[in-house]
Design a protein around this motif. Structure first.
Motif, PDB file in Angstrom:
ATOM      1  N   HIS A   6     -12.183   0.671  56.112  1.00  0.00           N
ATOM      2  CA  HIS A   6     -11.020   1.844  56.023  1.00  0.00           C
ATOM      3  C   HIS A   6      -9.894   1.411  57.176  1.00  0.00           C
ATOM      4  O   HIS A   6      -8.827   1.403  56.869  1.00  0.00           O
ATOM      5  CB  HIS A   6     -11.781   3.194  56.258  1.00  0.00           C
ATOM      6  N   SER A  36     -14.059   5.441  46.024  1.00  0.00           N
ATOM      7  CA  SER A  36     -13.092   5.084  47.430  1.00  0.00           C
ATOM      8  C   SER A  36     -13.922   5.110  48.681  1.00  0.00           C
ATOM      9  O   SER A  36     -15.151   5.906  48.621  1.00  0.00           O
ATOM     10  CB  SER A  36     -12.133   6.236  47.382  1.00  0.00           C
ATOM     11  N   THR A  37     -13.241   4.701  49.668  1.00  0.00           N
ATOM     12  CA  THR A  37     -14.058   4.575  50.951  1.00  0.00           C
ATOM     13  C   THR A  37     -14.126   6.106  51.396  1.00  0.00           C
ATOM     14  O   THR A  37     -15.148   6.452  52.241  1.00  0.00           O
ATOM     15  CB  THR A  37     -13.313   3.803  51.881  1.00  0.00           C
ATOM     16  N   THR A  38     -13.136   6.865  51.169  1.00  0.00           N
ATOM     17  CA  THR A  38     -13.428   8.167  51.673  1.00  0.00           C
ATOM     18  C   THR A  38     -14.410   8.949  50.904  1.00  0.00           C
ATOM     19  O   THR A  38     -15.218   9.626  51.727  1.00  0.00           O
ATOM     20  CB  THR A  38     -11.885   8.972  51.358  1.00  0.00           C
ATOM     21  N   ASN A  41      -7.550  11.480  54.517  1.00  0.00           N
ATOM     22  CA  ASN A  41      -7.120  10.707  53.453  1.00  0.00           C
ATOM     23  C   ASN A  41      -5.901  11.412  52.657  1.00  0.00           C
ATOM     24  O   ASN A  41      -5.279  10.663  52.070  1.00  0.00           O
ATOM     25  CB  ASN A  41      -8.529  11.017  52.572  1.00  0.00           C
TER      26      ASN A  41
END
Length: 403
Positions: free
Chosen positions: A325, A276-278, A388
């Motif tokens: 994001h 994930s981007t997080t 998130n």
């Protein structure tokens, strides 16, 4: 297979490359120039750099709703004209207040141009291709960063002031190019809110979207750490080494940064398809902080280059994901506001150079200076995580409500 690029996105990407090439010719050496030619203190230089960030911050609150409401072609050309004026003005400055004014105008122009670039790239790219396009943008920025600094070292023998005229000419070419391309390919307009643009709209975004607000807090910590490279760290080199050697080392480090980005960016792009981007943002924050801490542990150039590689790995993991994001957090008619508000991270750029300058003036230990800076940067990790969690909770609540 349909191309992921079109004439508008291609023009924007080329414009970004040319503009950043010009910027990398001069701005990375601004602190060394002020230190060597005008003998300003670390705090004075930090104040100039922080003024640029403060101007960018103020404009980030003001400009977003106007980017959403007005034609993007006119907005981008207006911002580029601002850039042109700044760089033509610089060679005539001989007073401290002049450098403050230069930084203020440059920050304001940056706040107009940068989010508009990203809005245009988002609006004129299919959603499934945006990750690719934003990665290409970042790749081109770093190609320019790899070429421009060493080019600048060669041409600085003719005077850095003359290079500012060259950069001004580069932005003039950009303006003409956009004027031609927008006339030939009129920009499509996104339906904008009917209410009059207001700074209150920007504050309302933070009120309605807590996840975005905490995400911006994380970016402030990241910006605080990242801003140290071309402010505090370049001054640190200027203090520890003679002027010529400091410029040479700094050029090597900038080039190492850019080459490392070019080498690892494809792998980061592929990694972004798996995690994930997080997760990418959190891992990148760790590496960025470790790299900062390592900057102060040795004056050996090989160890500084190794620290630069670690710092750069963190940079790539973070900065390639930020735009992606944010793009996923807002609707098309809000993109100008959201991308502009990402400029609020300038709070970190304001605090970073000023605090770095104070630390350099107050402490004799480079290790202690950069350990403090790296520790503050690490605070981005819990902020990214909390943002998130809030975003996921809101998405789950919306799903339940729809059933």
């Amino acid at each position: 297979m349909k191309s992921k690029l079109n004439i508008v996105t291609s023009t924007i990407l080329v414009s970004i490359f040319i503009a950043r090439f010009g910027t990398f010719l001069v701005l990375p050496y601004l602190t060394l120039f002020l230190l060597n030619e005008f003998h300003y203190s670390a705090v004075q230089i930090g104040t100039i750099i922080s003024t640029l960030a403060l101007s960018n911050l103020i404009m980030s609150f003001l400009v977003g709703p106007y980017i959403d409401r007005f034609p993007k072609d006119k907005v981008i050309i207006t911002g580029l004209i601002g850039y042109l004026g700044c760089y033509i003005y610089f060679p005539f400055i001989d007073q401290y207040v002049g450098f403050i004014l230069f930084a203020a105008l440059l920050g304001a122009s940056q706040a107009v141009v940068e989010p508009t670039y990203r809005v245009l790239l988002s609006l004129y790219t299919e959603p499934e291709n945006r990750r690719f396009i934003f990665n290409i943008r970042y790749f081109l920025i770093n190609i320019s960063a790899a070429i421009a600094p060493l080019t600048s070292v060669y041409f600085q023998q003719y005077g850095i002031e003359k290079l500012f005229f060259v950069v001004g000419f580069i932005f003039f070419i950009n303006i003409i190019t956009f004027a031609i391309i927008f006339k030939k390919y009129p920009m499509k307009q996104v339906t904008a809110p009917k209410e009059k643009p207001s700074i209150l709209q920007s504050f309302y975004v933070f009120k309605k979207d807590y996840a975005f607000g905490i995400f911006i807090l994380a970016l402030i910590f990241i910006s605080f750490g990242y801003s140290q490279f071309d402010s505090t760290f370049s001054q640190y080199l200027g203090i520890r080494f003679n002027h010529e050697l400091a410029i040479q080392y700094f050029a090597w480090l900038i080039t190492t940064n850019a080459i490392t980005v070019i080498i690892i960016q494809y792998f980061v792009y592929k990694l972004g398809e798996v995690i994930s981007t997080t997760s990418s943002l959190i891992i990148g924050s760790v590496l960025l902080s470790v790299g900062l801490i390592c900057f102060g542990q040795s004056e050996q150039i090989l160890l500084l280059l190794l620290a630069m590689v670690v710092f750069t790995a963190g940079e790539v993991l973070v900065f390639t994901m930020i735009d992606i994001h944010i793009d996923g957090m807002c609707a098309d008619h809000e993109k100008g506001t959201y991308f502009a508000l990402s400029g609020v991270k300038s709070v970190g750029r304001i605090a970073g150079p000023s605090m770095g300058g104070v630390l350099l003036d107050s402490l004799n230990s480079g290790a202690l200076v950069f350990t403090i800076i790296g520790g503050i940067t690490l605070l981005a990790i819990p902020s990214f995580y909390l943002s998130n969690r809030i975003k996921k909770g809101r998405a789950t609540h919306a799903t339940i409500q729809s059933h």
